[in-house]
Write a protein that holds these residues in place. Structure first.
Motif, PDB file in Angstrom:
ATOM      1  N   SER A 123      11.540  77.043  43.188  1.00  0.00           N
ATOM      2  CA  SER A 123      10.410  76.816  44.082  1.00  0.00           C
ATOM      3  C   SER A 123      10.751  77.244  45.502  1.00  0.00           C
ATOM      4  N   GLY A 124      11.951  76.902  45.966  1.00  0.00           N
ATOM      5  CA  GLY A 124      12.365  77.303  47.309  1.00  0.00           C
ATOM      6  C   GLY A 124      12.417  78.807  47.460  1.00  0.00           C
ATOM      7  N   ILE A 125      12.946  79.493  46.450  1.00  0.00           N
ATOM      8  CA  ILE A 125      13.018  80.955  46.519  1.00  0.00           C
ATOM      9  C   ILE A 125      11.620  81.567  46.506  1.00  0.00           C
ATOM     10  N   ALA A 126      10.700  80.992  45.684  1.00  0.00           N
ATOM     11  CA  ALA A 126       9.333  81.503  45.630  1.00  0.00           C
ATOM     12  C   ALA A 126       8.625  81.335  46.976  1.00  0.00           C
ATOM     13  N   ILE A 127       8.814  80.187  47.616  1.00  0.00           N
ATOM     14  CA  ILE A 127       8.203  79.958  48.932  1.00  0.00           C
ATOM     15  C   ILE A 127       8.770  80.945  49.957  1.00  0.00           C
ATOM     16  N   GLY A 128      10.084  81.166  49.904  1.00  0.00           N
ATOM     17  CA  GLY A 128      10.687  82.125  50.830  1.00  0.00           C
ATOM     18  C   GLY A 128      10.170  83.532  50.624  1.00  0.00           C
ATOM     19  N   GLY A 178       6.668  83.805  52.121  1.00  0.00           N
ATOM     20  CA  GLY A 178       6.700  83.922  53.579  1.00  0.00           C
ATOM     21  C   GLY A 178       7.133  85.301  54.038  1.00  0.00           C
ATOM     22  N   LEU A 179       8.168  85.860  53.396  1.00  0.00           N
ATOM     23  CA  LEU A 179       8.612  87.201  53.765  1.00  0.00           C
ATOM     24  C   LEU A 179       7.556  88.253  53.436  1.00  0.00           C
ATOM     25  N   GLY A 180       6.842  88.054  52.336  1.00  0.00           N
ATOM     26  CA  GLY A 180       5.776  88.994  51.981  1.00  0.00           C
ATOM     27  C   GLY A 180       4.655  89.006  53.006  1.00  0.00           C
ATOM     28  N   PRO A 226      14.053  78.566  53.159  1.00  0.00           N
ATOM     29  CA  PRO A 226      13.914  78.297  51.716  1.00  0.00           C
ATOM     30  C   PRO A 226      15.000  78.942  50.872  1.00  0.00           C
ATOM     31  N   PHE A 227      15.466  80.121  51.283  1.00  0.00           N
ATOM     32  CA  PHE A 227      16.544  80.771  50.521  1.00  0.00           C
ATOM     33  C   PHE A 227      17.853  79.990  50.670  1.00  0.00           C
TER      34      PHE A 227
END
Length: 316
Positions: free
Chosen positions: A255-260, A263-265, A301-302
């Protein structure tokens, strides 16, 4: 007569203005590349010394100079290549936001930060690979000792079957330093070599194991076998607990990686579609501070996902 044509003669067309603006950046990049090529040997030697100094922070001065060990986390050549790429990329990116001379000044700290981050990631990767390979190797070491082999022949047989990696490098250090002449005109005993590596290994788990092994080497062979077997059992249970905890935390990590990534996208989309406004927003002293804050929020998040993937257990 067209007066405008006499008083105003454009240097270049708007379509090719970027070429004129890019010349100073290209000159700066070419100068950096030239100095790097000319001073490659000295730079590699300096980086090698820095790696050794960085490794020396993990142990005290009681280790004999002949028993010093620098973990092969990365090579000076690879680190120099990364520094060169980092300074060039940082220069190009910063030149989009601030004037060239300010970009040249800021490229140094940016490269130092990226280099520190790379070394930290490489250290974590080194320790993780070492810890994952440790239980099986200790199990094979115990089997060799139960078969009647001494500590050096047992280590040599286990190391011969190990793949290239951190554990093979550290156990090869033990084998090659048995009997090394040290201060006082004496030869290093197995206890001294194991104790020296215990003080220098970046892996706390491996250092703990070597501490037990150092004590056991001063006792009888059957005690050594029992200690190695006990260490193998504890390492195996610790690895099982780590795997179970990592599985339970995997959902939060993903989930943290997906949120990060989301945000970067969004930040990348805004930068591509509204580049002028994007660069204008981060110009000036306040803009740089805001840029650091926004970058920290995007990367957080990463970092959280990475921390959730670590579930070390040192309970021996």
């Amino acid at each position: 007569m067209n007066v405008t044509s006499l008083t105003y003669t454009p240097i270049t067309h708007p379509e090719t203005t970027w070429i004129a603006n890019a010349v100073p950046v290209w000159l700066a990049m070419g100068t950096i590349l030239l100095f790097t090529v000319l001073l490659r040997g000295k730079l590699c030697a300096a980086l090698h010394g820095y790696l050794a100094q960085r490794a020396a922070q993990n142990y005290n001065s009681s280790v004999d100079p002949q028993l010093l060990f620098t973990p092969p986390i990365t090579s000076a050549g690879k680190l120099l290549a990364f520094c060169l790429v980092s300074v060039l990329v940082a220069l190009v990116v910063l030149n989009k936001i601030v004037p060239l001379f300010i970009a040249l000044v800021l490229a140094g700290p940016a490269t130092a930060l990226l280099t520190w981050l790379l070394l930290w990631m490489q250290e974590q990767k080194y320790v993780n690979q070492l810890d994952r390979a440790l239980p099986a190797a200790v199990g094979r070491l115990g089997a060799q000792l139960r078969a009647g082999s001494g500590i050096q022949p047992a280590l040599e047989k286990v190391v011969a079957d190990l793949p290239e990696g951190p554990l093979k490098a550290e156990w090869t250090y033990i084998i090659t330093h048995f009997g090394t002449p040290i201060a006082g005109g004496v030869l290093a005993t197995p206890q001294q070599v194991v104790g020296a590596l215990s003080a220098q290994s970046p892996s706390r788990r491996h250092a703990t194991l070597l501490g037990h092994l150092e004590v056991a080497l001063g006792q009888t062979h059957d005690v050594l076998i029992k200690r190695v077997q006990a260490a193998y059992t504890a390492l195996h249970l610790a690895e099982q607990r780590r795997s179970l905890a990592s599985t339970e935390l995997s959902q939060m990590r993903y989930s943290g990686i997906a949120i990060g990534l989301a945000g970067l996208g969004m930040a990348a989309y805004l930068a591509l579609t509204q580049w002028k406004r994007f660069t204008l927003a981060y110009q000036g002293p306040l803009g740089l501070v805001v840029g650091v804050v926004v970058g920290s929020v995007l990367i957080a998040p990463f970092i959280g996902g990475f921390l959730l993937s670590r579930a070390d257990d040192l309970d021996y």
